[in-house]
Scaffold this motif. Structure first.
Motif, PDB file in Angstrom:
ATOM      1  N   LEU A 253       8.335  39.949  -6.047  1.00 27.06           N
ATOM      2  CA  LEU A 253       8.373  40.122  -7.498  1.00 27.06           C
ATOM      3  C   LEU A 253       9.564  39.384  -8.105  1.00 27.06           C
ATOM      4  O   LEU A 253       9.458  38.790  -9.180  1.00 27.06           O
ATOM      5  CB  LEU A 253       8.421  41.602  -7.861  1.00 27.06           C
ATOM      6  N   GLU A 254      10.694  39.437  -7.418  1.00 23.37           N
ATOM      7  CA  GLU A 254      11.880  38.747  -7.924  1.00 23.37           C
ATOM      8  C   GLU A 254      11.666  37.242  -7.934  1.00 23.37           C
ATOM      9  O   GLU A 254      12.044  36.548  -8.876  1.00 23.37           O
ATOM     10  CB  GLU A 254      13.097  39.091  -7.077  1.00 23.37           C
ATOM     11  N   SER A 255      11.020  36.711  -6.892  1.00 18.39           N
ATOM     12  CA  SER A 255      10.776  35.268  -6.862  1.00 18.39           C
ATOM     13  C   SER A 255       9.772  34.854  -7.908  1.00 18.39           C
ATOM     14  O   SER A 255       9.823  33.728  -8.406  1.00 18.39           O
ATOM     15  CB  SER A 255      10.298  34.851  -5.463  1.00 18.39           C
ATOM     16  N   MET A 256       8.865  35.740  -8.295  1.00 19.89           N
ATOM     17  CA  MET A 256       7.888  35.425  -9.345  1.00 19.89           C
ATOM     18  C   MET A 256       8.550  35.377 -10.712  1.00 19.89           C
ATOM     19  O   MET A 256       8.114  34.639 -11.600  1.00 19.89           O
ATOM     20  CB  MET A 256       6.764  36.455  -9.359  1.00 19.89           C
TER      21      MET A 256
END
Length: 109
Positions: free
Chosen positions: A103-106
């Motif tokens: 989610l953080e990379s998205m």
């Protein structure tokens, strides 16, 4: 028209009806064997999914209750502690889960 998927008989009837439509092109010999196998696999999949969701909800409920207990303890401790020492200790950092990392990379452009 609502179907109660919690009831195994309703679920089986629904799946049979839908699979009958899909299996019209297959002969009777293979159709019934294939349909029985598909129904048993679908029922197992639905049962496994329901069990996993139930376990997740139980974990969520337990964690929520634990948080409520901790908040209650903190509130009672705040009423006892003098005003100048109202600092809340930092929570220890924990490792991010795979989902949190994804989610953080998205979120990053």
């Amino acid at each position: 028209m609502g179907i109660d998927f919690e009831n195994p008989d309703n679920r089986r009837d629904y799946l049979s009806e839908k699979l009958d439509d899909l299996l019209d092109g297959i002969n009777d010999t293979y159709g019934t064997v294939l349909m029985d196998e598909l129904i048993s696999r679908l029922e197992k999949t639905v049962t496994d999914f329901n069990q996993e969701v139930k376990e997740l909800m139980d974990q969520l409920r337990a964690r929520s209750e634990k948080k409520e207990q901790l908040l209650g303890k903190l509130r009672s401790a705040e009423s006892i502690v003098p005003e100048e020492s109202t600092e809340v200790p930092e929570e220890p950092k924990r490792a991010m889960t795979k989902l949190e990392k994804r989610l953080e990379s998205m979120d990053k452009p």
